[in-house]
Write a protein that holds these residues in place. Structure first.
Motif, PDB file in Angstrom:
ATOM      1  N   ALA A  23       0.787  -1.234   0.000  1.00 15.53           N
ATOM      2  CA  ALA A  23       0.000   0.000   0.000  1.00 15.53           C
ATOM      3  C   ALA A  23       0.821   1.286   0.000  1.00 15.53           C
ATOM      4  O   ALA A  23       0.456   2.221  -0.717  1.00 15.53           O
ATOM      5  CB  ALA A  23      -0.991  -0.009   1.159  1.00 15.53           C
ATOM      6  N   PRO A  24       1.913   1.396   0.760  1.00 13.42           N
ATOM      7  CA  PRO A  24       2.641   2.674   0.744  1.00 13.42           C
ATOM      8  C   PRO A  24       3.166   3.053  -0.640  1.00 13.42           C
ATOM      9  O   PRO A  24       3.306   4.230  -0.947  1.00 13.42           O
ATOM     10  CB  PRO A  24       3.805   2.447   1.709  1.00 13.42           C
ATOM     11  N   ALA A  25       3.429   2.072  -1.473  1.00 14.29           N
ATOM     12  CA  ALA A  25       3.981   2.346  -2.801  1.00 14.29           C
ATOM     13  C   ALA A  25       2.943   2.219  -3.920  1.00 14.29           C
ATOM     14  O   ALA A  25       3.277   2.387  -5.077  1.00 14.29           O
ATOM     15  CB  ALA A  25       5.130   1.377  -3.075  1.00 14.29           C
ATOM     16  N   ALA A  26       1.711   1.934  -3.573  1.00 14.14           N
ATOM     17  CA  ALA A  26       0.680   1.712  -4.591  1.00 14.14           C
ATOM     18  C   ALA A  26       0.349   3.021  -5.313  1.00 14.14           C
ATOM     19  O   ALA A  26       0.059   4.025  -4.676  1.00 14.14           O
ATOM     20  CB  ALA A  26      -0.576   1.139  -3.963  1.00 14.14           C
ATOM     21  N   PRO A  27       0.404   3.002  -6.630  1.00 10.63           N
ATOM     22  CA  PRO A  27       0.046   4.210  -7.380  1.00 10.63           C
ATOM     23  C   PRO A  27      -1.462   4.431  -7.365  1.00 10.63           C
ATOM     24  O   PRO A  27      -2.238   3.509  -7.100  1.00 10.63           O
ATOM     25  CB  PRO A  27       0.526   3.903  -8.793  1.00 10.63           C
ATOM     26  N   VAL A  28      -1.873   5.665  -7.630  1.00 11.24           N
ATOM     27  CA  VAL A  28      -3.296   6.001  -7.743  1.00 11.24           C
ATOM     28  C   VAL A  28      -3.555   6.367  -9.196  1.00 11.24           C
ATOM     29  O   VAL A  28      -2.866   7.221  -9.759  1.00 11.24           O
ATOM     30  CB  VAL A  28      -3.659   7.186  -6.818  1.00 11.24           C
ATOM     31  N   TYR A  29      -4.516   5.700  -9.814  1.00 12.93           N
ATOM     32  CA  TYR A  29      -4.892   5.998 -11.187  1.00 12.93           C
ATOM     33  C   TYR A  29      -6.253   6.670 -11.184  1.00 12.93           C
ATOM     34  O   TYR A  29      -7.244   6.067 -10.774  1.00 12.93           O
ATOM     35  CB  TYR A  29      -4.960   4.705 -12.012  1.00 12.93           C
ATOM     36  N   ASP A  30      -6.309   7.909 -11.606  1.00  8.76           N
ATOM     37  CA  ASP A  30      -7.567   8.645 -11.691  1.00  8.76           C
ATOM     38  C   ASP A  30      -8.179   8.322 -13.041  1.00  8.76           C
ATOM     39  O   ASP A  30      -7.687   8.748 -14.072  1.00  8.76           O
ATOM     40  CB  ASP A  30      -7.292  10.135 -11.544  1.00  8.76           C
ATOM     41  N   ARG A  31      -9.236   7.557 -13.044  1.00  7.15           N
ATOM     42  CA  ARG A  31      -9.881   7.129 -14.283  1.00  7.15           C
ATOM     43  C   ARG A  31     -11.184   7.880 -14.558  1.00  7.15           C
ATOM     44  O   ARG A  31     -12.061   7.354 -15.216  1.00  7.15           O
ATOM     45  CB  ARG A  31     -10.101   5.628 -14.253  1.00  7.15           C
ATOM     46  N   THR A  32     -11.246   9.100 -14.040  1.00  4.08           N
ATOM     47  CA  THR A  32     -12.476   9.873 -14.256  1.00  4.08           C
ATOM     48  C   THR A  32     -12.467  10.585 -15.583  1.00  4.08           C
ATOM     49  O   THR A  32     -11.471  10.760 -16.223  1.00  4.08           O
ATOM     50  CB  THR A  32     -12.655  10.932 -13.139  1.00  4.08           C
TER      51      THR A  32
END
Length: 56
Positions: A47-56
């Motif tokens: 989790a600390p290294a998990a990227p966030v992908y904004d798919r909006t």
């Protein structure tokens, strides 16, 4: 915090809760308690290294 529960159908699952007690997510049902703990350990590790992908 993480909480481990015993499923009514057998097996174990966990919830991840925020400081205010709100459930943020839950796991699949694992066949053993150790497998559920391994799932928690994996989330903590990744989790600390998990990227966030904004798919909006």
């Amino acid at each position: 915090m993480f909480e481990i529960f015993k499923a009514s159908s057998g097996g174990y699952f966990w919830h991840l809760k925020a400081n205010n007690g709100e459930k943020l997510c839950h796991s699949e049902v694992y066949t053993t308690k150790q497998a559920a703990q391994n799932g928690i350990d994996a989330v903590k590790r990744v989790a600390p290294a998990a990227p966030v992908y904004d798919r909006t």
